[in-house]
Design an enzyme around this catalytic site. Structure first.
Site, PDB file in Angstrom:
ATOM      1  N   ASP A 191       1.352  -1.759   0.092  1.00 55.50           N
ATOM      2  CA  ASP A 191       0.013  -0.082   0.037  1.00 55.50           C
ATOM      3  C   ASP A 191       1.189   1.459   0.106  1.00 55.50           C
ATOM      4  OD1 ASP A 191      -1.901   2.374   0.383  1.00 55.50           O
ATOM      5  OD2 ASP A 191      -3.526  -0.028   0.881  1.00 55.50           O
ATOM      6  N   HIS A 266      -2.745   3.655  -4.578  1.00 56.33           N
ATOM      7  CA  HIS A 266      -2.664   2.647  -3.053  1.00 56.33           C
ATOM      8  C   HIS A 266      -0.952   2.026  -3.863  1.00 56.33           C
ATOM      9  CE1 HIS A 266      -5.449   3.151  -0.502  1.00 56.33           C
ATOM     10  NE2 HIS A 266      -6.348   3.358  -1.108  1.00 56.33           N
ATOM     11  N   GLU A 332     -10.183   2.771  -4.997  1.00 56.42           N
ATOM     12  CA  GLU A 332     -10.070   4.513  -4.499  1.00 56.42           C
ATOM     13  C   GLU A 332      -8.721   4.501  -5.133  1.00 56.42           C
ATOM     14  OE1 GLU A 332     -10.920   4.471  -0.091  1.00 56.42           O
ATOM     15  OE2 GLU A 332      -8.801   3.644  -0.100  1.00 56.42           O
TER      16      GLU A 332
HETATM   17  C1  ACM Z   1     -10.900  -0.455   0.964  1.00 58.00           C
HETATM   18  O1  ACM Z   1     -11.091  -0.278   1.903  1.00 58.00           O
HETATM   19  N1  ACM Z   1     -10.531   0.438   0.142  1.00 58.00           N
HETATM   20  C2  ACM Z   1     -10.612  -1.789   0.300  1.00 58.00           C
END
Ligand code: ACM
Ligand code: ZN
Length: 764
Positions: A191, A266, A332
């Site tokens: 991440d 991410h 995201e």
């Molecule tokens: C997430 O909680 N962004 C998958």
């Protein structure tokens, strides 16, 4: 008789009638206790067919466990009067993971079609024995169990990027999962804040990407960006040798590890290691927290060398992990960097992609092709639906169940992980009394009540729901003790959701069985949540009257309450039956266990009586199925909303809220009020205006007043009553229109329609 009493006294698991107290979680499909019992002794032998190598590992697992709780060193296949027998067979109805467990006065037999089933049988047996080392007799009452799971995917996730948890703790987590018959460990390995897996071809991923500048003393979202040259020494990673060891450890315990390599977003830690991966190609360090200013966190979708990099990484990952599923994230993605990148724009032109959503879809499809070529399956978060779903993809539905429902209707496999109630980083008890968490409110009972099959799916579509999983993000979880606290005991509730038949679920019975496990956690020094002691105040309308019921999740908990505004204590009224509300009041309530007040702060809820209570409401645009509050009567149930989103607020997505109330007869009124909520970060805004109209016949409406929203749209949260007062008039019908307010400039949804949340239409 003497021996019998001894065994009761020493084992503690047989009740005074000599019956086994059933402590098994998840509850077995069928379990029948029989007269008599069996004791495992020093000379009990473990019997199995040594030619079956898999059984050897299971037998060793059993031997080690008995040794750990008794010190006995049981031998394999010795002549003996008592035995523990493990046997592979061909048994109908129990599938690959099921087992039969039978206890007779001279033996315990576990039979299954696979080693997997044998290990589950052992886990059930272990729950019938003492949890830690004891001198007590290991006595189990005679019984027959037939058991098999409801779902194929029984998952727990762990984010090791936001905080790194070492290999020993990962094994402990796997042990816990295995004890409760989970079979899938979703390991979130990469991440923005840290890359945690050694990749031989790209050593900088762990030399640079695994370490960040320590800003842990500042709140997650406010942390300043690390400056180049600052010392980055907070983090860690797993070597490939450690990963192999963990995979082997997990396999014996029936756990498949699904690795997650996040893309295309991410990915700030990977980009810090190799800046060529991003659109801007600028140097940066792994992120310190949740502040994305001036950070590149996306791979460049226009650069083929980024794809080569990812294919090389995935190749090493697939060589390590035998899992059929490989998780590629996909959530995201802020597509701004792609909008501004000549290479990304060029790619869109060349591939005929209309927008950046389609570019993300191109990205994921290209990666899926690669993963499929290696005979594996790709899984990703529900954003992979946007711009077109990859042909074979499995969808993990986290933003509620909508993505999962959509994917199942398209005949794609789905794993349900909706934030409510399966994000275990959310609060599990009254936030006022809990360690800081990211938000939300997912109590033990809310988890227990979850059904992974949504009502929206028919039987055929439901087959695409592989199961469900709880996610544990670690932004606010800095120690392994806190990981334990957040998953215990909620993962036990989820275990039962995923394994036991839906029809057999029984909260009180679960809560009773849970007590054995909580005691075991104490004995083993595991950190767990003692429970949610906040009273649940639950209003309902019956025959046009407002009734309030009070409940607590606490085992043997009782509720005491007041309705005069004072703080309740042990001398207050004890709750027995639903309370009838006949004036505007505030109920305050506490949980009491064994004469002790458990809730530091009472739960409280206000009710307002007015002329529309219990009256019928019809809506021009439907209420969102995700925010129904108390159902259709919510707008006229007398219950005011609080700042907690899910509770007592009806949500309307992207459209105006238009509601018509029939008072049933002509009434004289002088004021109308609509209560609304603003939650900037959740795209919930106060309406542009609220228009009130009235009618005597339900056809011809006359505008009474329109109230313009006076509150700044940039305010993070606001509760506001749009109130119109006017000269007394006679009306039977009231129509209220709340105008949708698009997200303001600077908001991530700028210009897009928002949500409207309303709690009550007050008629006076
Ligand atoms: C997430 O909680 N962004 C998958
Ligand atoms: Zn680019």
């Amino acid at each position: 008789m003497k021996i019998f009493l001894m065994s009761i006294f020493l084992s503690g698991f047989l009740n005074t009638l000599g019956q086994q107290f059933n402590s098994i979680i998840p509850a077995p499909v069928e379990m029948k206790t029989l007269p008599g019992n069996f004791s495992i002794g020093k000379t009990t032998t473990i019997k199995f067919n040594t030619a079956q190598k898999e059984l050897y590992a299971a037998a060793q697992f059993l031997k080690d466990h008995i040794n750990s709780i008794s010190g006995y060193n049981l031998e394999f296949n010795k002549p003996a009067t008592t035995m523990l027998e493990l046997k592979l067979g061909k048994i109908n109805d129990i599938g690959n993971e099921g087992y039969l467990l039978s206890v007779t006065p001279s033996s315990i037999n576990i039979t299954a079609n696979t080693k997997t089933g044998i290990v589950y049988g052992l886990q059930s047996l272990f729950q019938l024995l003492p949890a830690i080392r004891t001198n007590a007799a290991l006595t189990v009452s005679c019984m027959n169990i037939k058991d098999y799971p409801r779902f194929k995917w029984r998952g727990m996730h762990l984010d090791v990027s936001r905080h790194f948890f070492g290999p020993e703790f990962v094994k402990k987590y796997i042990d816990l999962m295995s004890q409760y018959k989970f079979n899938t460990f979703h390991w979130h390995l990469t991440d923005d804040q840290g890359w945690r897996i050694e990749i031989k071809k790209y050593p900088l991923l762990t030399q640079i990407g695994a370490w960040r500048v320590d800003k842990n003393n500042i709140t997650w979202s406010s942390r300043p960006q690390a400056q180049l040259g600052e010392q980055a020494n907070y983090g860690g990673y797993y070597t490939q040798e450690q990963i192999k060891d963990i995979i082997k450890y997990a396999a014996l315990r029936n756990i498949t590890i699904v690795p997650e390599i996040e893309m295309p977003g991410h990915s700030a830690a990977a980009i810090a290691s190799y800046p060529f991966l991003s659109c801007l190609q600028q140097a940066q360090l792994p992120m310190t927290g949740g502040n994305y200013t001036n950070i590149s966190s996306n791979y460049c979708a226009g650069n083929d060398s980024a794809f080569t990099f990812l294919e090389n990484v995935l190749t090493e990952v697939m060589n390590l992990f035998p899992s059929q599923y490989i998780h590629v994230g996909g959530d995201e993605v802020d597509k701004t960097s792609w909008k501004n990148c000549p290479k990304c724009q060029e790619r869109m032109k060349k591939e005929g992609l209309k927008n950046e959503e389609e570019l993300q879809s191109y990205f994921i499809k290209r990666i899926e092709k690669f993963i499929s070529s290696k005979k594996r399956k790709m899984i990703g978060w529900d954003e992979i639906l946007e711009g077109g779903l990859a042909p074979e993809a499995t969808v993990m539905s986290w933003r509620g169940e909508a993505g999962g429902i959509e994917a199942a209707k398209m005949n794609h496999n789905v794993v349900m992980t909706p934030g409510t109630p399966l994000y275990f980083d959310h609060y599990q008890a009254d936030p006022a009394t809990e360690p800081r968490a990211i938000g939300g409110f997912n109590t033990l009972k809310r988890v227990y009540d979850y059904n992974p099959i949504p009502k929206e799916l028919d039987e055929q579509q439901s087959k695409f729901i592989l199961g469900a999983q709880a996610n544990l993000w670690a932004e606010f979880i800095t120690t392994s003790k806190q990981v334990e606290y957040m998953v215990l005991p909620r993962m036990l509730a989820l275990a039962e959701v995923l394994w036991s038949p839906q029809a057999a679920k029984d909260w009180n019975n679960f809560n009773e069985r849970l007590q054995y496990h909580l005691k075991a956690f104490d004995q083993k020094g595991l950190n767990y949540s003692k429970g949610n002691f906040k009273v649940n105040i639950n209003p309902s309308i019956q025959d046009g009257k407002l009734l309030v019921s009070l409940s607590t999740e606490a085992y043997k908990g009782q509720v005491y309450y007041t309705s005069d505004g004072t703080t309740p204590d042990l001398s207050s009224k004890k709750y027995t039956t639903p309370i009838s509300i006949d004036s505007s009041v505030t109920i305050k309530a506490i949980t009491v266990v064994d004469g002790k007040i458990m809730s530091a702060i009472p739960a409280q809820q206000s009710f307002i009586l007015h002329k529309a209570i219990g009256k019928n409401v019809s809506y021009t645009n439907p209420v969102s199925p995700y925010y129904r509050a108390n159902g259709p009567s919510s707008l006229t149930d007398g219950v005011r909303g609080t700042e907690e989103i899910g509770k007592y607020w009806q949500g309307f997505s992207e459209k105006d809220m238009i509601a018509t109330v029939d008072l049933g007869q002509s009434e004289s009124i002088h004021s109308l009020t609509l209560g609304c909520l603003q939650h900037y970060n959740d795209w919930i805004f106060l309406p542009q205006f609220v228009k009130f109209e009235t009618s005597e016949n339900g056809v011809d409406f006359e505008e009474v007043k329109t109230i313009i929203n006076p509150i700044d749209m940039n305010q993070k949260t606001a509760l506001y009553d749009f109130k119109a007062t006017f000269a007394q008039r006679n009306v039977r019908y009231i129509r209220v229109t709340a105008k949708n307010n698009p997200c303001p400039p600077g908001h991530s949804g700028a210009g897009k329609p928002s949500w409207i949340f309303t709690d009550e239409l007050i008629v006076q």
